[in-house]
Design an enzyme around this catalytic site. Structure first.
Site, PDB file in Angstrom:
ATOM      1  N   GLU A 107      -1.159  -8.980   3.198  1.00 12.78           N
ATOM      2  CA  GLU A 107      -0.968  -9.580   4.534  1.00 12.78           C
ATOM      3  C   GLU A 107      -2.274 -10.054   5.163  1.00 12.78           C
ATOM      4  OE1 GLU A 107      -0.480  -6.387   3.736  1.00 12.78           O
ATOM      5  OE2 GLU A 107      -1.028  -4.996   5.347  1.00 12.78           O
ATOM      6  N   HIS A 118      -3.357  -4.888   0.339  1.00 10.62           N
ATOM      7  CA  HIS A 118      -2.700  -5.431   1.541  1.00 10.62           C
ATOM      8  C   HIS A 118      -2.747  -6.958   1.520  1.00 10.62           C
ATOM      9  CE1 HIS A 118      -2.358  -1.684   3.952  1.00 10.62           C
ATOM     10  NE2 HIS A 118      -3.396  -1.306   3.232  1.00 10.62           N
ATOM     11  N   CYS A 128       0.830  -1.204   0.000  1.00 13.64           N
ATOM     12  CA  CYS A 128       0.000   0.000   0.000  1.00 13.64           C
ATOM     13  C   CYS A 128       0.873   1.266   0.000  1.00 13.64           C
ATOM     14  CB  CYS A 128      -0.997  -0.033   1.153  1.00 13.64           C
ATOM     15  SG  CYS A 128      -2.439   0.996   0.816  1.00 13.64           S
TER      16      CYS A 128
HETATM   17  N1  GLN Z   1      -1.939   6.830   2.800  1.00  9.73           N
HETATM   18  C1  GLN Z   1      -2.043   6.082   1.605  1.00  9.73           C
HETATM   19  C2  GLN Z   1      -3.405   6.223   0.944  1.00  9.73           C
HETATM   20  O1  GLN Z   1      -4.340   6.627   1.561  1.00  9.73           O
HETATM   21  C3  GLN Z   1      -1.722   4.624   1.858  1.00  9.73           C
HETATM   22  C4  GLN Z   1      -2.719   3.919   2.692  1.00  9.73           C
HETATM   23  C5  GLN Z   1      -2.228   2.612   3.266  1.00  9.73           C
HETATM   24  O2  GLN Z   1      -1.028   2.352   3.275  1.00  9.73           O
HETATM   25  N2  GLN Z   1      -3.121   1.806   3.802  1.00  9.73           N
HETATM   26  O3  GLN Z   1      -3.547   5.922  -0.205  1.00  9.73           O
END
Ligand code: GLN
Length: 554
Positions: free
Chosen positions: A515, A513, A387
């Site tokens: 994970e 994600h 992410c």
């Molecule tokens: N801050 C980033 C976004 O909003 C990444 C979010 C995250 O890593 N979950 O896109």
């Protein structure tokens, strides 16, 4: 067909007793007997969900397929029971109250006063029962957050107390977790606080069926007998739970103490359950516990004081290690320290065999993460970006390979002339912070000629998301021409879901994600291949250094 059964897990004496792990282990034990389980967490916070909680204090925000932002315990539930849960599994007080208040505004209670009992408690019972019906589970396992006696938890205790009366003793069970302190001066495990906690629970009208005793030391029989006496319980229902060598051993420990049989007897399910099969799980635990060669993975993160903040990332990385028979040692790299202009990057990062840059929000530590991404790219060290970790690799590549020196995400610099990461179009008008990100499972098309495909061996995958910003499509061509492949796209081709660097042992980053979908015995393909490449990379490195080192690797 027997009636649906309900097991409630409460806790006393202290918070942080591992109620989540215990509840998840109960799920594991029952699933091993062929029962269908569904798990729920009742949370005391007035928050609507976990989405706006600080992960540095409260722990990771776990995301389900249906996009619920939940307490990290749901991650334990999924990993221990190998089931995918949903919003139905996460019941926070704020949501319960807001639903009742919405009904009141609609006029559903015209003329009546709306009260905790019966309106809130009935609603809680309904949420539990409906989730059970929807899931079709044989047994519901419901963890009550907080500690018995907390002001904030009364509505939950009252609701679960009533359920005993509503559904009968054969169908409702209470497991109460307590802590037994070790008194160094007299070298004894003390049982009094546990006895009082059981009494307190009884004071709410709840008679526990089992008391689980967490302790850092061995608990002797007389100690267990005291708690049994205080709790009106047979001694076999007081289960010692000394700190385990791995949390994945907890189901086996509980099973060995007879918890599974106690539950089956209580629910009179002897005739409808098969003998417990722990063969796979036992293999996993012995695999975890066996001595293995170590690889050092740098987790480049903003919060470095609490493992819970990145618990699913840690578990997924470790699971990949177990798969390859290596022990993953997580080295915390404080992105804020790395960010400092005088930080000695080589000194901080050398010696690490691979890097994971996890998700995150806010500019703090970003430059440190960028340095780690650059280091991994230039030194051919495996890198897995998750992410924000993908956004970081895109920014780094733009700055240092494409020569766009002020490249940034508009999350961190609105005035950059190279917004390689920018806010998703539909997010521009979003006003509320809670529950408004791009959340939950979305399909992703994997490019056939990519390392990502080598990992997944599938052209279409589904992964969970939690973000507002995305790769800026204006820059696609420039990245691709210069060696960053866009190896995962949304089915309509509009969103970049994965990037990777060609001519690198392993450099993959995803907007989602992975994970959250990893399991201890079935590591997620991206984590699995990441650790696989770390092993290949370190072996070569060591072999080149000296023959002696090569031998020590075998
Ligand atoms: N801050 C980033 C976004 O909003 C990444 C979010 C995250 O890593 N979950 O896109």
């Amino acid at each position: 067909m027997h009636k649906r059964k309900y097991i409630f897990v409460t806790g006393g004496v202290l918070s942080g007793l591992g109620k989540g792990i215990t509840a998840a282990s109960v799920g594991n034990i029952l699933k091993a007997r062929g029962l269908k389980v569904f798990m729920q967490k009742l949370d005391q916070y007035i928050n609507f969900d976990a989405g706006t909680l600080n992960p540095g204090e409260h722990g990771e925000v776990f995301v389900t397929d249906d996009g619920a932002e939940t307490d990290l315990d749901l991650g334990h539930y999924e990993r221990f029971t190998d089931e995918n849960y949903s919003q139905d599994s996460s019941v926070m007080t704020g949501r319960v109250y807001s639903e009742i208040i919405a009904k009141e505004r609609k006029g559903d209670y015209l003329g009546k006063t709306v009260q905790v009992i019966p309106h809130i408690t009935d609603h809680i019972k309904q949420i539990i029962v409906r989730a059970g019906e929807k899931s079709g589970a044989d047994v519901m396992i419901i963890e009550v957050g907080g500690t018995v006696g907390d002001f904030e938890g009364m509505h939950f205790l009252e609701a679960i107390r009533q359920m005993h009366n509503d559904y009968g003793d054969d169908n409702v069970m209470y497991i109460h977790m307590v802590f037994l302190p070790w008194l160094g001066v007299t070298k004894e495990v003390k049982t009094r606080p546990a006895q009082y906690s059981v009494r307190e629970l009884q004071g709410f009208g709840i008679q526990p069926d089992v008391v689980g005793c967490r302790c850092d030391q061995q608990i002797d029989k007389p100690g267990l007998e005291k708690i049994a006496r205080a709790g009106n319980l047979p001694v076999k229902a007081v289960i010692p739970m000394e700190t385990a060598n791995t949390v994945y051993n907890v189901p086996i420990i509980l099973e060995n103490y007879g918890l599974g049989d106690l539950i089956i007897e209580k629910f009179k399910l002897q005739d409808t359950t098969k003998p417990a099969d722990f063969s796979e799980w036992k293999k996993l635990v012995s695999n975890i516990l066996v001595d293995k060669r170590q690889v050092n993975i740098g987790l480049v993160a903003k919060y470095t004081t609490m493992e819970d903040t990145y618990i699913s990332v840690l578990e997924a990385t470790k699971a990949a290690g177990w798969h390859h028979n290596v022990n993953v040692k997580i080295e915390w790299v404080d992105s804020e320290k790395l960010e400092k202009t005088d930080a000695n990057v080589n000194e901080i990062l050398s010696g690490l065999d691979g890097f994971v840059v996890p998700g995150g929000f806010g500019v703090r530590g970003i430059e440190g993460k960028l340095k780690a991404a650059k280091y991994a790219r230039e030194n051919q060290i495996p890198y897995l970006g998750l992410c924000l970790g993908m956004q970081v690799s895109v920014i780094e590549f733009a700055r240092n390979v494409l020569g766009r020196s002020d490249a940034h995400s508009t999350e961190f610099d609105e005035n950059t002339t190279n917004p390689v990461i920018h806010i998703m179009e539909y997010q521009k008008t979003v006003a509320n912070m809670g529950g408004t990100m791009r959340l939950g499972a979305y399909p992703c098309q994997v490019s056939p000629n990519s390392k990502a495909f080598e990992a997944y061996r599938q052209l279409s995958v589904s992964e969970r998301h939690r973000h507002r910003y995305e790769f800026n499509n204006q820059y696609r061509k420039d990245f691709e021409k210069n060696g960053m492949k866009l190896s995962g796209l949304s089915p309509d081709g509009q969103l970049v879901e994965m990037v990777e660097i060609e001519n690198h042992p392993f450099y993959i980053a995803s907007q989602f994600h992975p994970e959250f979908k990893s399991r201890p015995g079935k590591p997620h393909p991206l984590f699995r291949e990441f650790i696989g490449s770390v092993i290949k990379n370190t072996s070569l490195f060591e072999v080149n250094k000296s023959d002696a080192k090569e031998i020590s690797l075998i």
